[in-house]
Design a protein around this motif. Structure first.
Motif, short mmCIF file in Angstrom:
data_model
loop_
_atom_site.label_atom_id
_atom_site.label_comp_id
_atom_site.label_asym_id
_atom_site.label_seq_id
_atom_site.Cartn_x
_atom_site.Cartn_y
_atom_site.Cartn_z
N ILE A 30 26.15 51.20 55.27
CA ILE A 30 27.63 51.24 55.41
C ILE A 30 27.55 50.00 54.30
O ILE A 30 27.10 49.46 53.52
N GLN A 31 28.76 50.29 53.18
CA GLN A 31 28.90 49.27 51.98
C GLN A 31 30.36 48.41 52.75
O GLN A 31 31.25 48.78 53.12
N PRO A 32 30.08 47.10 51.81
CA PRO A 32 30.97 46.23 52.55
C PRO A 32 32.28 46.91 51.42
O PRO A 32 32.17 47.38 50.66
N PRO A 33 33.66 46.38 51.96
CA PRO A 33 34.58 47.13 51.53
C PRO A 33 34.61 45.81 49.84
O PRO A 33 34.79 44.97 49.93
N PRO A 34 35.12 46.81 49.40
CA PRO A 34 35.86 46.08 47.76
C PRO A 34 36.38 44.19 47.77
O PRO A 34 37.90 44.43 48.84
N GLN A 35 36.43 42.95 47.18
CA GLN A 35 36.80 42.49 47.40
C GLN A 35 38.35 41.90 46.22
O GLN A 35 38.20 42.59 45.67
N GLN A 36 38.99 41.18 47.05
CA GLN A 36 40.43 41.47 46.78
C GLN A 36 40.08 40.46 45.79
O GLN A 36 40.06 39.47 45.97
N VAL A 37 40.99 41.04 44.07
CA VAL A 37 40.56 39.97 43.25
C VAL A 37 42.31 40.18 42.63
O VAL A 37 42.65 41.08 41.96
N PRO A 38 43.03 38.98 42.50
CA PRO A 38 44.82 38.90 41.51
C PRO A 38 44.76 39.12 40.84
O PRO A 38 43.86 39.35 39.97
N ASN A 39 45.51 40.54 40.24
CA ASN A 39 45.55 40.60 38.90
C ASN A 39 46.16 39.95 38.07
O ASN A 39 46.18 39.77 36.79
N TYR A 40 47.22 39.58 38.54
CA TYR A 40 48.35 38.35 37.94
C TYR A 40 49.31 39.49 37.02
O TYR A 40 49.52 38.84 36.27
N LEU A 41 49.25 40.52 37.53
CA LEU A 41 50.27 41.54 35.80
C LEU A 41 51.28 41.07 36.30
O LEU A 41 52.50 40.83 35.45
N THR A 42 52.26 41.03 37.26
CA THR A 42 53.55 40.48 37.43
C THR A 42 54.23 39.82 36.95
O THR A 42 55.06 38.73 36.03
N MET A 75 32.44 42.78 39.96
CA MET A 75 33.82 41.99 40.54
C MET A 75 33.24 40.48 39.79
O MET A 75 34.39 39.10 39.28
N ALA A 76 31.81 39.66 39.14
CA ALA A 76 32.41 38.41 38.11
C ALA A 76 33.39 38.83 37.03
O ALA A 76 33.84 37.33 36.65
N GLY A 77 32.94 39.78 36.18
CA GLY A 77 33.96 39.82 35.23
C GLY A 77 35.74 40.61 35.70
O GLY A 77 36.44 39.77 34.82
N ALA A 78 35.72 40.61 37.18
CA ALA A 78 37.42 40.73 37.24
C ALA A 78 37.40 39.92 37.96
O ALA A 78 38.64 39.09 37.73
N LEU A 79 36.93 38.53 38.58
CA LEU A 79 37.44 37.25 38.75
C LEU A 79 37.35 36.72 37.38
O LEU A 79 38.44 35.59 37.42
N GLU A 80 36.55 36.37 36.80
CA GLU A 80 36.92 35.87 34.86
C GLU A 80 38.55 36.27 34.88
O GLU A 80 39.00 35.69 33.85
N SER A 81 38.22 37.69 34.29
CA SER A 81 39.52 38.15 33.65
C SER A 81 40.40 37.36 34.48
O SER A 81 41.81 37.73 34.22
N SER A 82 40.57 37.41 36.15
CA SER A 82 41.99 37.03 36.94
C SER A 82 42.25 35.86 36.49
O SER A 82 43.61 35.92 36.12
N ASN A 83 41.03 34.75 36.38
CA ASN A 83 41.51 33.31 36.29
C ASN A 83 41.91 32.69 34.56
O ASN A 83 42.73 32.39 34.66
N LYS A 84 41.66 33.53 33.78
CA LYS A 84 42.01 34.12 32.20
C LYS A 84 43.38 34.52 32.50
O LYS A 84 44.22 33.92 31.37
#
Length: 113
Positions: A30-42, A75-84
């Motif tokens: 059983i794998q945890p569900p993927p974390q939702q990271v906002p992309n702020y594209l809109t 996930m760390a890179g995704a959160l960093e890109s999301s914050n930037k």
């Protein structure tokens, strides 16, 4: 390992589930569900069009990186890109608002000529 039938935990060396008897071939980890990271594209696209293009472009670039990094498991890179992306969107919005206010006062001082 967990049984997909009854969700009971089983030792790795046991072939059938000790709880329900399900064969080991039907069991998967059983794998945890993927974390939702906002992309702020809109938001990035809107501030690029409406506010300040030079600062909106980096927001779009970082926004576009978020989903790919989530899919790759970074996930760390995704959160960093999301914050930037969020930061550049706000910088673009602030720059556009500042230029608008300065333009308004310049027009006010010159008498709207």
């Amino acid at each position: 390992m967990f049984c997909t039938n009854c969700s009971a935990q089983r030792p790795n060396d046991t072939s059938p589930c000790p709880s329900c008897g399900m064969p080991a071939t039907a069991m998967e980890p059983i794998q945890p569900p993927p974390q939702q990271v906002p992309n702020y594209l809109t938001q990035s696209i809107l501030v690029t069009i409406c506010c300040c293009m030079p600062f909106g472009i980096p927001a779009i670039v970082y926004s576009a990186q978020v989903n790919g990094k989530v899919q790759a498991g970074d996930m760390a890179g995704a959160l960093e890109s999301s914050n930037k992306a969020k930061m550049w969107a706000w910088v673009s919005f602030g720059a556009g608002a500042l230029v608008g206010v300065l333009y308004f006062f310049a027009a006010l001082l010159t008498g709207f000529e």
